[in-house]
Motif scaffolding. Structure first.
Motif, PDB file in Angstrom:
ATOM      1  N   MET A   1     -21.843  -3.741   9.568  1.00  0.00           N
ATOM      2  CA  MET A   1     -21.214  -2.450  10.007  1.00  0.00           C
ATOM      3  C   MET A   1     -19.662  -3.125  10.660  1.00  0.00           C
ATOM      4  SD  MET A   1     -22.177   0.266  12.601  1.00  0.00           S
ATOM      5  CE  MET A   1     -22.476  -0.973  14.326  1.00  0.00           C
ATOM      6  N   GLN A   2     -18.914  -2.159  10.258  1.00  0.00           N
ATOM      7  CA  GLN A   2     -17.534  -2.803  10.940  1.00  0.00           C
ATOM      8  C   GLN A   2     -17.314  -1.720  11.997  1.00  0.00           C
ATOM      9  OE1 GLN A   2     -16.033  -4.646   9.166  1.00  0.00           O
ATOM     10  NE2 GLN A   2     -16.301  -5.148   7.398  1.00  0.00           N
ATOM     11  N   VAL A   3     -16.579  -2.684  13.141  1.00  0.00           N
ATOM     12  CA  VAL A   3     -16.596  -2.099  14.392  1.00  0.00           C
ATOM     13  C   VAL A   3     -15.062  -2.847  15.463  1.00  0.00           C
ATOM     14  CG1 VAL A   3     -17.249  -2.226  17.332  1.00  0.00           C
ATOM     15  CG2 VAL A   3     -19.079  -2.239  15.167  1.00  0.00           C
ATOM     16  N   THR A   4     -14.123  -2.127  15.713  1.00  0.00           N
ATOM     17  CA  THR A   4     -13.734  -1.954  16.672  1.00  0.00           C
ATOM     18  C   THR A   4     -13.336  -1.295  17.916  1.00  0.00           C
ATOM     19  OG1 THR A   4     -12.141  -1.495  14.934  1.00  0.00           O
ATOM     20  CG2 THR A   4     -10.892  -1.532  17.066  1.00  0.00           C
ATOM     21  N   LEU A   5     -13.480  -2.216  18.929  1.00  0.00           N
ATOM     22  CA  LEU A   5     -12.915  -2.011  20.031  1.00  0.00           C
ATOM     23  C   LEU A   5     -12.432  -2.105  20.728  1.00  0.00           C
ATOM     24  CD1 LEU A   5     -16.371  -4.177  21.660  1.00  0.00           C
ATOM     25  CD2 LEU A   5     -16.466  -2.048  20.529  1.00  0.00           C
ATOM     26  N   PHE A   6     -11.681  -0.519  21.375  1.00  0.00           N
ATOM     27  CA  PHE A   6     -10.860  -0.367  22.354  1.00  0.00           C
ATOM     28  C   PHE A   6     -11.024  -0.307  24.138  1.00  0.00           C
ATOM     29  CE2 PHE A   6      -9.717   1.479  18.487  1.00  0.00           C
ATOM     30  CZ  PHE A   6      -8.250   0.884  18.035  1.00  0.00           C
ATOM     31  N   ARG A   7     -10.374  -0.903  24.463  1.00  0.00           N
ATOM     32  CA  ARG A   7     -10.320  -1.183  26.040  1.00  0.00           C
ATOM     33  C   ARG A   7      -8.772  -0.849  26.809  1.00  0.00           C
ATOM     34  NH1 ARG A   7     -13.697  -4.525  28.390  1.00  0.00           N
ATOM     35  NH2 ARG A   7     -12.466  -4.501  30.397  1.00  0.00           N
ATOM     36  N   PRO A   8      -8.932   0.630  26.732  1.00  0.00           N
ATOM     37  CA  PRO A   8      -7.594   1.520  27.879  1.00  0.00           C
ATOM     38  C   PRO A   8      -7.669   1.007  29.296  1.00  0.00           C
ATOM     39  CG  PRO A   8      -9.082   2.716  27.085  1.00  0.00           C
ATOM     40  CD  PRO A   8     -10.115   1.316  26.802  1.00  0.00           C
ATOM     41  N   GLY A   9      -5.897   1.515  29.595  1.00  0.00           N
ATOM     42  CA  GLY A   9      -6.360   0.506  30.715  1.00  0.00           C
ATOM     43  C   GLY A   9      -6.735   2.328  31.242  1.00  0.00           C
ATOM     44  N   HIS A  10      -5.382   3.157  32.345  1.00  0.00           N
ATOM     45  CA  HIS A  10      -6.094   4.575  32.285  1.00  0.00           C
ATOM     46  C   HIS A  10      -5.175   5.449  31.636  1.00  0.00           C
ATOM     47  CE1 HIS A  10      -4.767   7.268  35.891  1.00  0.00           C
ATOM     48  NE2 HIS A  10      -4.146   7.619  35.139  1.00  0.00           N
ATOM     49  N   ILE A  11      -6.152   6.544  31.481  1.00  0.00           N
ATOM     50  CA  ILE A  11      -5.921   6.957  30.103  1.00  0.00           C
ATOM     51  C   ILE A  11      -5.753   8.878  31.412  1.00  0.00           C
ATOM     52  CG2 ILE A  11      -7.221   8.963  28.317  1.00  0.00           C
ATOM     53  CD1 ILE A  11      -9.185   6.290  28.539  1.00  0.00           C
ATOM     54  N   TYR A  12      -4.739   9.594  30.389  1.00  0.00           N
ATOM     55  CA  TYR A  12      -3.747  10.568  31.660  1.00  0.00           C
ATOM     56  C   TYR A  12      -4.018  11.426  30.094  1.00  0.00           C
ATOM     57  CZ  TYR A  12       0.514   9.710  30.261  1.00  0.00           C
ATOM     58  OH  TYR A  12       1.890   9.493  29.510  1.00  0.00           O
ATOM     59  N   GLY A  13      -3.741  12.836  30.553  1.00  0.00           N
ATOM     60  CA  GLY A  13      -3.731  14.296  29.614  1.00  0.00           C
ATOM     61  C   GLY A  13      -4.370  15.206  29.952  1.00  0.00           C
ATOM     62  N   PRO A  14      -4.049  16.102  29.129  1.00  0.00           N
ATOM     63  CA  PRO A  14      -5.713  17.479  29.205  1.00  0.00           C
ATOM     64  C   PRO A  14      -6.861  16.817  29.507  1.00  0.00           C
ATOM     65  CG  PRO A  14      -2.995  17.637  27.609  1.00  0.00           C
ATOM     66  CD  PRO A  14      -3.228  16.100  28.253  1.00  0.00           C
ATOM     67  N   GLY A  15      -7.755  17.421  29.859  1.00  0.00           N
ATOM     68  CA  GLY A  15      -8.534  17.125  30.334  1.00  0.00           C
ATOM     69  C   GLY A  15      -8.935  16.169  31.330  1.00  0.00           C
ATOM     70  N   PHE A  16      -7.675  15.478  32.082  1.00  0.00           N
ATOM     71  CA  PHE A  16      -8.345  14.410  33.678  1.00  0.00           C
ATOM     72  C   PHE A  16      -7.615  14.833  34.181  1.00  0.00           C
ATOM     73  CE2 PHE A  16      -8.608  12.321  28.820  1.00  0.00           C
ATOM     74  CZ  PHE A  16      -9.075  11.230  29.394  1.00  0.00           C
ATOM     75  N   LEU A  17      -8.278  14.524  35.710  1.00  0.00           N
ATOM     76  CA  LEU A  17      -7.698  14.423  36.695  1.00  0.00           C
ATOM     77  C   LEU A  17      -6.535  13.907  37.065  1.00  0.00           C
ATOM     78  CD1 LEU A  17     -11.060  14.912  39.106  1.00  0.00           C
ATOM     79  CD2 LEU A  17      -9.524  16.909  38.516  1.00  0.00           C
ATOM     80  N   THR A  18      -5.745  13.754  37.521  1.00  0.00           N
ATOM     81  CA  THR A  18      -4.136  12.942  37.659  1.00  0.00           C
ATOM     82  C   THR A  18      -4.799  12.356  38.803  1.00  0.00           C
ATOM     83  OG1 THR A  18      -3.553  14.791  39.605  1.00  0.00           O
ATOM     84  CG2 THR A  18      -2.706  14.855  36.926  1.00  0.00           C
ATOM     85  N   GLY A  19      -4.231  11.255  38.897  1.00  0.00           N
ATOM     86  CA  GLY A  19      -4.338   9.840  39.781  1.00  0.00           C
ATOM     87  C   GLY A  19      -4.707   8.249  39.444  1.00  0.00           C
ATOM     88  N   CYS A  20      -3.860   7.684  39.562  1.00  0.00           N
ATOM     89  CA  CYS A  20      -3.835   5.775  38.785  1.00  0.00           C
ATOM     90  C   CYS A  20      -4.072   4.963  39.988  1.00  0.00           C
ATOM     91  CB  CYS A  20      -3.123   5.567  37.900  1.00  0.00           C
ATOM     92  SG  CYS A  20      -1.670   5.525  38.660  1.00  0.00           S
ATOM     93  N   TYR A  21      -4.358   5.082  40.892  1.00  0.00           N
ATOM     94  CA  TYR A  21      -4.401   3.628  42.350  1.00  0.00           C
ATOM     95  C   TYR A  21      -5.387   4.444  43.638  1.00  0.00           C
ATOM     96  CZ  TYR A  21      -2.071  -0.358  44.097  1.00  0.00           C
ATOM     97  OH  TYR A  21      -1.838  -0.963  44.713  1.00  0.00           O
ATOM     98  N   PRO A  22      -5.780   3.591  44.495  1.00  0.00           N
ATOM     99  CA  PRO A  22      -6.739   3.885  45.911  1.00  0.00           C
ATOM    100  C   PRO A  22      -5.245   4.002  46.646  1.00  0.00           C
ATOM    101  CG  PRO A  22      -7.397   2.301  44.159  1.00  0.00           C
ATOM    102  CD  PRO A  22      -6.211   2.276  43.498  1.00  0.00           C
ATOM    103  N   GLU A  23      -5.696   5.075  47.470  1.00  0.00           N
ATOM    104  CA  GLU A  23      -6.230   6.054  47.266  1.00  0.00           C
ATOM    105  C   GLU A  23      -5.889   7.186  47.013  1.00  0.00           C
ATOM    106  OE1 GLU A  23      -7.505   6.225  51.537  1.00  0.00           O
ATOM    107  OE2 GLU A  23      -8.400   4.017  50.461  1.00  0.00           O
ATOM    108  N   GLN A  24      -5.135   7.661  45.990  1.00  0.00           N
ATOM    109  CA  GLN A  24      -4.739   8.922  45.162  1.00  0.00           C
ATOM    110  C   GLN A  24      -5.527   8.791  43.993  1.00  0.00           C
ATOM    111  OE1 GLN A  24      -3.439   9.952  48.665  1.00  0.00           O
ATOM    112  NE2 GLN A  24      -3.893  11.203  46.872  1.00  0.00           N
TER     113      GLN A  24
END
Length: 158
Positions: A1-24
């Motif tokens: 089986m061919q597998v590729t893994l992605f480890r994203p940092g902060h994902i943003y855009g439509p469908g997500f809440l805003t803010g990326c850092y404590p405490e916001q």
């Protein structure tokens, strides 16, 4: 089986809440707070680096690797095209909303003791995208400002 893994940092855009850092982080009310001029409480004034990735870029990159053998059995850490201090994330939001984000510092010293869940955010989170490019896989291209404009528009703020 061919597998590729992605480890994203902060994902943003439509469908997500805003803010990326404590405490916001991931807050529905964040754009409104900025518009009202309420201080945003950021640990160490948001000095750590981040590399937010726009959700559509992430999905395009993942789809682009499906037929790229050089990406099989690989793990790719992935972020957007820009590396910035976390505080800049909020400043750009303010600029797009036509105001200035007011940032209030929460001292870093002692913060981990009371908030161990923040360990993964209170560090630099920037990635080298050359491994993606070398595998012939499309790297994210949407500027943070353009992606955040789309994100804020999807939330009804623009």
């Amino acid at each position: 089986m061919q597998v590729t893994l992605f480890r994203p940092g902060h994902i943003y855009g439509p469908g997500f809440l805003t803010g990326c850092y404590p405490e916001q982080s991931r807050q529905e009310s964040l754009p409104g707070q900025i518009l009202r001029g309420e201080p945003l409480r950021l640990v160490a004034e948001g000095i750590y680096l981040t590399q937010p990735v726009f959700v559509e870029d992430l999905s395009d990159t993942m789809l682009d690797c499906v037929d790229k053998a050089a990406g099989f059995q690989q793990i790719f850490c992935i972020g957007g095209p820009e590396i910035m201090e976390n505080r800049r994330y909020y400043e750009i939001m303010g600029e797009l909303l036509g105001t200035k984000a007011v940032i209030e510092e929460i001292p870093l010293h002692g913060y981990f003791d009371g908030h161990p869940e923040s360990h993964g955010h209170l560090c630099h989170r920037a990635y080298d995208l050359s491994k993606l490019r070398n595998a012939g896989i499309r790297a994210p291209e949407t500027s943070f400002k353009e992606g955040m404009r789309i994100h804020l528009k999807s939330l009804g703020y623009l």
